[in-house]
Design a protein around this motif. Sequence first.
Motif, PDB file in Angstrom:
ATOM      1  N   HIS A   1      40.406  70.814  77.329  1.00 55.36           N
ATOM      2  CA  HIS A   1      40.990  70.086  76.197  1.00 55.36           C
ATOM      3  C   HIS A   1      40.189  70.342  74.924  1.00 55.36           C
ATOM      4  CE1 HIS A   1      43.016  67.355  79.209  1.00 55.36           C
ATOM      5  NE2 HIS A   1      43.934  67.376  78.261  1.00 55.36           N
ATOM      6  N   ASP A   2      39.010  70.951  75.073  1.00 58.33           N
ATOM      7  CA  ASP A   2      38.041  71.053  73.981  1.00 58.33           C
ATOM      8  C   ASP A   2      38.319  72.285  73.116  1.00 58.33           C
ATOM      9  OD1 ASP A   2      35.884  70.955  72.312  1.00 58.33           O
ATOM     10  OD2 ASP A   2      34.382  70.733  73.893  1.00 58.33           O
ATOM     11  N   GLU A   3      39.042  72.087  72.017  1.00 59.65           N
ATOM     12  CA  GLU A   3      39.414  73.216  71.162  1.00 59.65           C
ATOM     13  C   GLU A   3      38.227  73.761  70.372  1.00 59.65           C
ATOM     14  OE1 GLU A   3      42.820  72.378  68.806  1.00 59.65           O
ATOM     15  OE2 GLU A   3      44.105  71.958  70.555  1.00 59.65           O
ATOM     16  N   ARG A   4      37.101  73.028  70.372  1.00 61.44           N
ATOM     17  CA  ARG A   4      35.927  73.484  69.618  1.00 61.44           C
ATOM     18  C   ARG A   4      35.230  74.660  70.280  1.00 61.44           C
ATOM     19  NH1 ARG A   4      33.238  67.627  69.528  1.00 61.44           N
ATOM     20  NH2 ARG A   4      33.849  67.933  71.698  1.00 61.44           N
ATOM     21  N   VAL A   5      35.570  74.982  71.525  1.00 60.20           N
ATOM     22  CA  VAL A   5      34.896  76.087  72.225  1.00 60.20           C
ATOM     23  C   VAL A   5      35.817  77.295  72.433  1.00 60.20           C
ATOM     24  CG1 VAL A   5      33.307  74.524  73.389  1.00 60.20           C
ATOM     25  CG2 VAL A   5      35.455  75.140  74.511  1.00 60.20           C
ATOM     26  N   LEU A   6      37.026  77.239  71.881  1.00 61.41           N
ATOM     27  CA  LEU A   6      37.991  78.311  72.135  1.00 61.41           C
ATOM     28  C   LEU A   6      37.579  79.637  71.518  1.00 61.41           C
ATOM     29  CD1 LEU A   6      41.403  76.433  71.764  1.00 61.41           C
ATOM     30  CD2 LEU A   6      40.055  76.874  73.833  1.00 61.41           C
ATOM     31  N   ASP A   7      36.747  79.590  70.481  1.00 61.89           N
ATOM     32  CA  ASP A   7      36.289  80.837  69.860  1.00 61.89           C
ATOM     33  C   ASP A   7      35.384  81.638  70.779  1.00 61.89           C
ATOM     34  OD1 ASP A   7      34.479  78.536  69.261  1.00 61.89           O
ATOM     35  OD2 ASP A   7      33.197  80.136  68.471  1.00 61.89           O
ATOM     36  N   LEU A   8      34.903  81.019  71.866  1.00 58.79           N
ATOM     37  CA  LEU A   8      34.047  81.716  72.824  1.00 58.79           C
ATOM     38  C   LEU A   8      34.852  82.465  73.881  1.00 58.79           C
ATOM     39  CD1 LEU A   8      31.477  78.818  73.319  1.00 58.79           C
ATOM     40  CD2 LEU A   8      31.108  80.922  72.011  1.00 58.79           C
ATOM     41  N   CYS A   9      36.179  82.325  73.823  1.00 57.11           N
ATOM     42  CA  CYS A   9      37.061  82.956  74.816  1.00 57.11           C
ATOM     43  C   CYS A   9      37.752  84.175  74.223  1.00 57.11           C
ATOM     44  CB  CYS A   9      38.112  81.947  75.296  1.00 57.11           C
ATOM     45  SG  CYS A   9      37.391  80.449  75.996  1.00 57.11           S
ATOM     46  N   ASP A  10      38.150  85.083  75.088  1.00 59.22           N
ATOM     47  CA  ASP A  10      38.825  86.302  74.643  1.00 59.22           C
ATOM     48  C   ASP A  10      40.299  86.069  74.340  1.00 59.22           C
ATOM     49  OD1 ASP A  10      36.529  88.107  75.085  1.00 59.22           O
ATOM     50  OD2 ASP A  10      36.838  87.573  77.185  1.00 59.22           O
ATOM     51  N   ARG A  11      40.912  85.184  75.096  1.00 61.00           N
ATOM     52  CA  ARG A  11      42.327  84.844  74.900  1.00 61.00           C
ATOM     53  C   ARG A  11      42.519  83.367  75.165  1.00 61.00           C
ATOM     54  NH1 ARG A  11      46.295  86.988  78.527  1.00 61.00           N
ATOM     55  NH2 ARG A  11      44.687  87.663  79.994  1.00 61.00           N
ATOM     56  N   VAL A  12      43.517  82.795  74.545  1.00 59.57           N
ATOM     57  CA  VAL A  12      43.869  81.399  74.775  1.00 59.57           C
ATOM     58  C   VAL A  12      45.339  81.330  75.171  1.00 59.57           C
ATOM     59  CG1 VAL A  12      44.010  79.071  73.817  1.00 59.57           C
ATOM     60  CG2 VAL A  12      42.168  80.611  73.094  1.00 59.57           C
ATOM     61  N   LEU A  13      45.598  80.691  76.301  1.00 54.57           N
ATOM     62  CA  LEU A  13      46.962  80.478  76.778  1.00 54.57           C
ATOM     63  C   LEU A  13      47.291  78.995  76.693  1.00 54.57           C
ATOM     64  CD1 LEU A  13      46.872  82.715  79.995  1.00 54.57           C
ATOM     65  CD2 LEU A  13      47.632  83.371  77.711  1.00 54.57           C
ATOM     66  N   MET A  14      48.559  78.703  76.417  1.00 53.52           N
ATOM     67  CA  MET A  14      49.030  77.326  76.344  1.00 53.52           C
ATOM     68  C   MET A  14      49.969  77.059  77.519  1.00 53.52           C
ATOM     69  SD  MET A  14      49.572  74.332  74.785  1.00 53.52           S
ATOM     70  CE  MET A  14      49.129  74.467  73.039  1.00 53.52           C
ATOM     71  N   ILE A  15      49.732  75.926  78.210  1.00 53.86           N
ATOM     72  CA  ILE A  15      50.647  75.520  79.260  1.00 53.86           C
ATOM     73  C   ILE A  15      51.297  74.200  78.849  1.00 53.86           C
ATOM     74  CG2 ILE A  15      48.905  74.318  80.668  1.00 53.86           C
ATOM     75  CD1 ILE A  15      50.403  75.507  83.148  1.00 53.86           C
ATOM     76  N   LYS A  16      52.602  74.137  78.990  1.00 49.75           N
ATOM     77  CA  LYS A  16      53.358  72.942  78.641  1.00 49.75           C
ATOM     78  C   LYS A  16      54.569  72.868  79.548  1.00 49.75           C
ATOM     79  CE  LYS A  16      55.294  70.456  74.686  1.00 49.75           C
ATOM     80  NZ  LYS A  16      55.601  70.522  73.232  1.00 49.75           N
ATOM     81  N   ASP A  17      54.725  71.716  80.185  1.00 50.19           N
ATOM     82  CA  ASP A  17      55.830  71.531  81.144  1.00 50.19           C
ATOM     83  C   ASP A  17      55.845  72.637  82.200  1.00 50.19           C
ATOM     84  OD1 ASP A  17      56.673  69.241  79.765  1.00 50.19           O
ATOM     85  OD2 ASP A  17      57.923  70.422  78.402  1.00 50.19           O
ATOM     86  N   GLY A  18      54.642  73.084  82.590  1.00 50.20           N
ATOM     87  CA  GLY A  18      54.532  74.078  83.646  1.00 50.20           C
ATOM     88  C   GLY A  18      54.752  75.507  83.216  1.00 50.20           C
ATOM     89  N   ARG A  19      55.015  75.728  81.940  1.00 49.30           N
ATOM     90  CA  ARG A  19      55.275  77.090  81.442  1.00 49.30           C
ATOM     91  C   ARG A  19      54.084  77.586  80.632  1.00 49.30           C
ATOM     92  NH1 ARG A  19      61.701  77.521  79.848  1.00 49.30           N
ATOM     93  NH2 ARG A  19      62.483  76.724  81.850  1.00 49.30           N
ATOM     94  N   LEU A  20      53.710  78.820  80.870  1.00 46.50           N
ATOM     95  CA  LEU A  20      52.514  79.409  80.263  1.00 46.50           C
ATOM     96  C   LEU A  20      52.907  80.400  79.181  1.00 46.50           C
ATOM     97  CD1 LEU A  20      49.399  79.200  80.903  1.00 46.50           C
ATOM     98  CD2 LEU A  20      49.660  81.380  82.085  1.00 46.50           C
ATOM     99  N   THR A  21      52.304  80.251  77.998  1.00 44.84           N
ATOM    100  CA  THR A  21      52.568  81.181  76.885  1.00 44.84           C
ATOM    101  C   THR A  21      51.256  81.510  76.205  1.00 44.84           C
ATOM    102  OG1 THR A  21      52.962  79.326  75.368  1.00 44.84           O
ATOM    103  CG2 THR A  21      54.888  80.297  76.463  1.00 44.84           C
ATOM    104  N   GLU A  22      51.259  82.599  75.440  1.00 50.77           N
ATOM    105  CA  GLU A  22      50.076  82.969  74.655  1.00 50.77           C
ATOM    106  C   GLU A  22      49.956  82.021  73.467  1.00 50.77           C
ATOM    107  OE1 GLU A  22      47.774  85.416  74.879  1.00 50.77           O
ATOM    108  OE2 GLU A  22      48.527  86.556  76.594  1.00 50.77           O
ATOM    109  N   ALA A  23      48.743  81.507  73.249  1.00 47.62           N
ATOM    110  CA  ALA A  23      48.484  80.713  72.044  1.00 47.62           C
ATOM    111  C   ALA A  23      48.053  81.665  70.931  1.00 47.62           C
ATOM    112  CB  ALA A  23      47.395  79.671  72.322  1.00 47.62           C
TER     113      ALA A  23
END
Length: 225
Positions: free
Chosen positions: A199-221
């Motif tokens: 849930h911590d959006e302050r650490v997302l810059d440390l990742c190579d990619r960010v994916l979003m899941i909503k209602d069981g469906r996965l998409t690229e953020a």
Amino acid sequence: MSLTMDHVTKVFKDGPNEFKALDNVSMEVNEGEFVAVIGPSGSGKSTFLSTAGALLSPTSGTIKIDGENIADLSDNKKTKLRLNKIGFVFQTANLVPYLNVTDQLRVIHVAAKNNNRTDDETALLNHFGLGHRTKNFPSELSGGERQRVAIARALANDPELILADEPTASLDSKRGREVVELLSNEIHNRGKAGIMVTHDERVLDLCDRVLMIKDGRLTEAEAVH
């Protein structure tokens, strides 16, 4: 090494009702890649991580670790796969309260029948700045130290896939970032495939990619860099 999920759906049944926790999820994480999965509560993040880690079986679709379809494995082989190819980091460290720091790692070796790796335990603990804590118990450690032990434990059997479930949830922002930096460095430097649910959006810059899941469906953020 890679993790591949191809059109994965997970349905839970409650009497006559059905709930689709994962809905046609497809994704791939490659060696040396650290991917974050974000989404609101109840969106399917925990089910996604448990399914990727062979703790839950998909209702349909395929999940491959290093090209092997884990849905085809027996329960015993799934257990062996989790012990040898997957390292888990849980949000509250999930350490065994009556084991000291060294034994937290040793129990993983014993479970996987890798009984002669004491030197690896010592080296890992020194690497994570825990060499002075080897005989301490979880109750004697700070929250950040407990999470460092948890990361060392996840790497104890040199797995190919690291799965982290809300690793910053019990930490303040500074300690949380330190833990995710540590995870990111280990995944990149050791050539692991890594997924972090957060849930911590302050650490997302440390990742190579960010994916979003909503209602069981996965998409690229949107890109974090």
